[in-house]
Design a protein around this motif. Structure first.
Motif, PDB file in Angstrom:
ATOM      1  N   SER A  12      10.900   2.987  -9.784  1.00  0.00           N
ATOM      2  CA  SER A  12       9.521   2.728  -9.915  1.00  0.00           C
ATOM      3  C   SER A  12       9.051   1.598  -8.665  1.00  0.00           C
ATOM      4  N   THR A  13      10.010   0.845  -8.206  1.00  0.00           N
ATOM      5  CA  THR A  13       9.868  -0.101  -7.050  1.00  0.00           C
ATOM      6  C   THR A  13      10.996  -0.224  -6.093  1.00  0.00           C
ATOM      7  N   ILE A  14      10.237  -0.359  -5.002  1.00  0.00           N
ATOM      8  CA  ILE A  14      11.322  -0.638  -3.731  1.00  0.00           C
ATOM      9  C   ILE A  14      11.006  -1.833  -3.091  1.00  0.00           C
ATOM     10  N   LEU A  15      11.901  -2.961  -3.121  1.00  0.00           N
ATOM     11  CA  LEU A  15      11.431  -4.292  -2.445  1.00  0.00           C
ATOM     12  C   LEU A  15      12.162  -4.625  -1.086  1.00  0.00           C
ATOM     13  N   LEU A  16      11.603  -4.842   0.061  1.00  0.00           N
ATOM     14  CA  LEU A  16      12.129  -5.166   1.080  1.00  0.00           C
ATOM     15  C   LEU A  16      12.420  -6.536   1.166  1.00  0.00           C
ATOM     16  N   THR A  17      13.904  -6.833   1.450  1.00  0.00           N
ATOM     17  CA  THR A  17      14.452  -8.357   1.247  1.00  0.00           C
ATOM     18  C   THR A  17      15.052  -8.462   2.755  1.00  0.00           C
ATOM     19  N   MET A  18      15.067  -9.906   2.919  1.00  0.00           N
ATOM     20  CA  MET A  18      15.744 -10.469   4.244  1.00  0.00           C
ATOM     21  C   MET A  18      14.912 -10.001   5.594  1.00  0.00           C
ATOM     22  N   TYR A  19      13.840  -9.881   5.438  1.00  0.00           N
ATOM     23  CA  TYR A  19      13.040  -9.412   6.526  1.00  0.00           C
ATOM     24  C   TYR A  19      12.648 -10.491   7.570  1.00  0.00           C
ATOM     25  N   ASP A  20      13.084 -10.257   8.891  1.00  0.00           N
ATOM     26  CA  ASP A  20      12.745 -10.927   9.924  1.00  0.00           C
ATOM     27  C   ASP A  20      11.950 -10.697  10.872  1.00  0.00           C
ATOM     28  N   ALA A  21      10.784 -11.169  10.770  1.00  0.00           N
ATOM     29  CA  ALA A  21       9.635 -10.506  11.762  1.00  0.00           C
ATOM     30  C   ALA A  21       9.965 -10.383  13.124  1.00  0.00           C
ATOM     31  N   ARG A  22      10.883 -11.255  13.775  1.00  0.00           N
ATOM     32  CA  ARG A  22      11.100 -11.415  15.017  1.00  0.00           C
ATOM     33  C   ARG A  22      12.037 -10.640  15.401  1.00  0.00           C
ATOM     34  N   THR A  23      12.645  -9.730  14.721  1.00  0.00           N
ATOM     35  CA  THR A  23      13.354  -8.588  15.172  1.00  0.00           C
ATOM     36  C   THR A  23      12.825  -7.382  15.012  1.00  0.00           C
ATOM     37  N   LYS A  24      12.899  -6.271  16.177  1.00  0.00           N
ATOM     38  CA  LYS A  24      12.614  -4.946  16.076  1.00  0.00           C
ATOM     39  C   LYS A  24      13.227  -4.193  15.018  1.00  0.00           C
ATOM     40  N   LEU A  25      14.692  -4.600  14.694  1.00  0.00           N
ATOM     41  CA  LEU A  25      15.302  -3.664  13.803  1.00  0.00           C
ATOM     42  C   LEU A  25      14.679  -3.699  12.305  1.00  0.00           C
ATOM     43  N   ASP A  27      11.438  -4.082  11.497  1.00  0.00           N
ATOM     44  CA  ASP A  27      10.338  -3.234  11.316  1.00  0.00           C
ATOM     45  C   ASP A  27      11.077  -1.618  11.429  1.00  0.00           C
ATOM     46  N   GLN A  28      12.047  -1.501  12.176  1.00  0.00           N
ATOM     47  CA  GLN A  28      12.578   0.113  12.322  1.00  0.00           C
ATOM     48  C   GLN A  28      12.806   0.295  10.901  1.00  0.00           C
ATOM     49  N   VAL A  29      13.748  -0.561  10.103  1.00  0.00           N
ATOM     50  CA  VAL A  29      14.152  -0.311   8.820  1.00  0.00           C
ATOM     51  C   VAL A  29      12.894  -0.116   7.594  1.00  0.00           C
ATOM     52  N   ALA A  30      11.914  -1.132   7.771  1.00  0.00           N
ATOM     53  CA  ALA A  30      11.027  -0.996   6.948  1.00  0.00           C
ATOM     54  C   ALA A  30      10.215  -0.129   7.007  1.00  0.00           C
ATOM     55  N   ASN A  31       9.922   0.584   8.329  1.00  0.00           N
ATOM     56  CA  ASN A  31       9.230   1.867   8.493  1.00  0.00           C
ATOM     57  C   ASN A  31       9.777   2.935   7.993  1.00  0.00           C
ATOM     58  N   ARG A  70       9.673   2.898   4.075  1.00  0.00           N
ATOM     59  CA  ARG A  70       8.227   3.298   3.525  1.00  0.00           C
ATOM     60  C   ARG A  70       8.066   4.624   3.842  1.00  0.00           C
ATOM     61  N   GLU A  71       8.486   5.160   4.995  1.00  0.00           N
ATOM     62  CA  GLU A  71       8.161   6.739   5.324  1.00  0.00           C
ATOM     63  C   GLU A  71       8.902   7.473   4.155  1.00  0.00           C
ATOM     64  N   TYR A  72      10.105   7.008   3.901  1.00  0.00           N
ATOM     65  CA  TYR A  72      10.841   8.089   2.716  1.00  0.00           C
ATOM     66  C   TYR A  72      10.297   7.796   1.290  1.00  0.00           C
ATOM     67  N   PHE A  73       9.963   6.597   0.947  1.00  0.00           N
ATOM     68  CA  PHE A  73       9.765   6.125  -0.446  1.00  0.00           C
ATOM     69  C   PHE A  73       8.206   5.926  -0.582  1.00  0.00           C
ATOM     70  N   LYS A  74       7.438   6.057   0.575  1.00  0.00           N
ATOM     71  CA  LYS A  74       6.091   6.153   0.234  1.00  0.00           C
ATOM     72  C   LYS A  74       5.444   4.713  -0.634  1.00  0.00           C
ATOM     73  N   ASP A  75       4.768   5.179  -1.660  1.00  0.00           N
ATOM     74  CA  ASP A  75       4.067   4.029  -2.425  1.00  0.00           C
ATOM     75  C   ASP A  75       4.955   3.577  -3.383  1.00  0.00           C
ATOM     76  N   THR A  76       6.164   3.704  -3.223  1.00  0.00           N
ATOM     77  CA  THR A  76       7.005   3.156  -4.233  1.00  0.00           C
ATOM     78  C   THR A  76       7.562   1.802  -3.704  1.00  0.00           C
ATOM     79  N   VAL A  77       7.395   1.695  -2.582  1.00  0.00           N
ATOM     80  CA  VAL A  77       7.501   0.497  -1.898  1.00  0.00           C
ATOM     81  C   VAL A  77       6.517  -0.650  -2.127  1.00  0.00           C
ATOM     82  N   LEU A  78       6.964  -1.902  -2.245  1.00  0.00           N
ATOM     83  CA  LEU A  78       5.760  -2.941  -2.234  1.00  0.00           C
ATOM     84  C   LEU A  78       5.257  -3.303  -1.011  1.00  0.00           C
ATOM     85  N   THR A  79       4.142  -3.537  -1.198  1.00  0.00           N
ATOM     86  CA  THR A  79       3.513  -4.083   0.059  1.00  0.00           C
ATOM     87  C   THR A  79       4.119  -5.578   0.681  1.00  0.00           C
ATOM     88  N   SER A  80       4.389  -6.187  -0.398  1.00  0.00           N
ATOM     89  CA  SER A  80       5.166  -7.745  -0.261  1.00  0.00           C
ATOM     90  C   SER A  80       6.452  -7.359   0.218  1.00  0.00           C
TER      91      SER A  80
END
Length: 330
Positions: free
Chosen positions: A254-267, A269-273, A276-286
């Motif tokens: 029901s829920t995917i939560l992205l953790t240990m996010y470091d906005a200063r790295t391109k990596l 963003d790449q993992v987050a994208n 989100r592309e694979y799991f769609k709306d299952t991923v929390l915006t937060s």
């Protein structure tokens, strides 16, 4: 004969000087606690520039968060927090989401199903050897009501601790009748009204994790925003499909939560994208940022929400809990 002072010639401070020094120390400690120290690794600490706006955001979040601010689910939601990869934030997520939901007035039960007992540590409940624990509910058929402990200062948040006894439970469960559904029966028999049951799973796909998935209707998967994030995730999803086919037709991711996010790295963003592309709306915006305070809090037997409400980690978990609660009434 009088004794001379220190070799540097300074005099011993008077009473008023003692008071001044005490106040200075308090001010310095407060400054350090707000993460404004410039020492240390810039990658791991929270930056000074973010501190003030984050504190304001936290104050707004806490002001808004009151007993009626998060919707109560129409029925009990049992969610297992699972990922066989270690160090992705399963326990941190279970503890902080549980605390955030409880702070809003909801009734929450956190079940520590990891033999390491880290969720028990994070909520500061007793989990020494011999303490009544989830082991007794699984093996000795004690009730969850008998082994649950109320978290100090949060009467609507309870925790079923894990002790070292749980380390051998996988082997002991093999010979028991209905070994995959023992936790499910224990949760169903829990007599108290609960809005959320959060099960913190061990970093494996053994019988303990299977018990959690048979007992739950929802799976929350924390995924760290790092290179190996998606490795092994396919195996976890396959196991969920097998459990759905043979043991629990109601279970779903029901829920995917992205953790240990470091906005200063391109990596990150790449993992987050990619997620989100694979799991769609299952991923929390937060998303949960990489934060020193999130890592420090368990050492004091606290969630990050009580340890430092002004940190990025605290406000992120508040936002994630709000999103989780709102999805539960759709």
């Amino acid at each position: 004969m009088t004794t001379s002072g220190p070799s540097d010639g300074r005099h011993a401070p008077s009473g008023s000087d003692d008071e001044s020094q005490r106040r200075i120390r308090q001010a310095l400690e407060a400054t350090v606690s707000r993460e404004t120290s410039t020492s240390g690794d810039d990658v791991s600490r929270e930056t000074r520039e973010d501190d003030l706006p984050i504190a304001k955001e936290a104050k707004r979040a806490v002001d808004v968060l009151h007993p009626t601010s998060l919707p109560r689910p129409p029925r009990r939601r049992t969610i297992c927090v699972a990922n066989q990869k270690g160090g992705v934030g399963k326990t941190t997520t279970a503890v902080n989401l549980g605390m955030a939901l409880a702070m809003s007035g909801l009734e929450v039960l956190v079940i520590d199903l990891d033999p390491q007992g880290n969720a028990s540590t994070g909520l500061d409940v007793d989990h020494r050897a011999g303490t009544p624990s989830v082991y007794d509910a699984l093996i000795n058929e004690s009730t969850l009501k008998e082994v649950a402990q109320t978290v100090e200062g949060m009467p609507n948040l309870k925790c079923v601790p894990a002790t070292i006894d749980l380390a051998g439970a996988e082997i002991e469960l093999v010979s028991l009748v209905a070994r995959e559904s023992r936790l499910q029966k224990a949760i169903e028999a829990y007599p108290e009204e609960v809005d959320y049951v959060l099960v913190d799973c061990p970093p494996s796909l053994g019988l303990l994790t299977v018990n959690a998935m048979v007992a739950a209707e929802e799976v929350l998967i924390p995924i760290q925003c790092e290179y190996y994030a998606l490795e092994g995730l396919g195996q976890l999803l396959n196991n969920i499909d097998l459990i759905k086919a043979h043991l629990n037709p109601k279970i779903r991711v029901s829920t995917i939560l992205l953790t240990m996010y470091d906005a200063r790295t391109k990596l990150a963003d790449q993992v987050a994208n990619e997620v989100r592309e694979y799991f769609k709306d299952t991923v929390l915006t937060s998303v949960i940022p990489r934060s020193v305070k999130v890592s420090e809090a368990p050492g004091y037997g606290q969630s990050v929400l009580t340890y430092d409400p002004g940190s990025r980690g605290a406000t992120s978990y508040l936002a994630a809990a709000k999103e989780l609660a709102e999805r539960g009434i759709r």
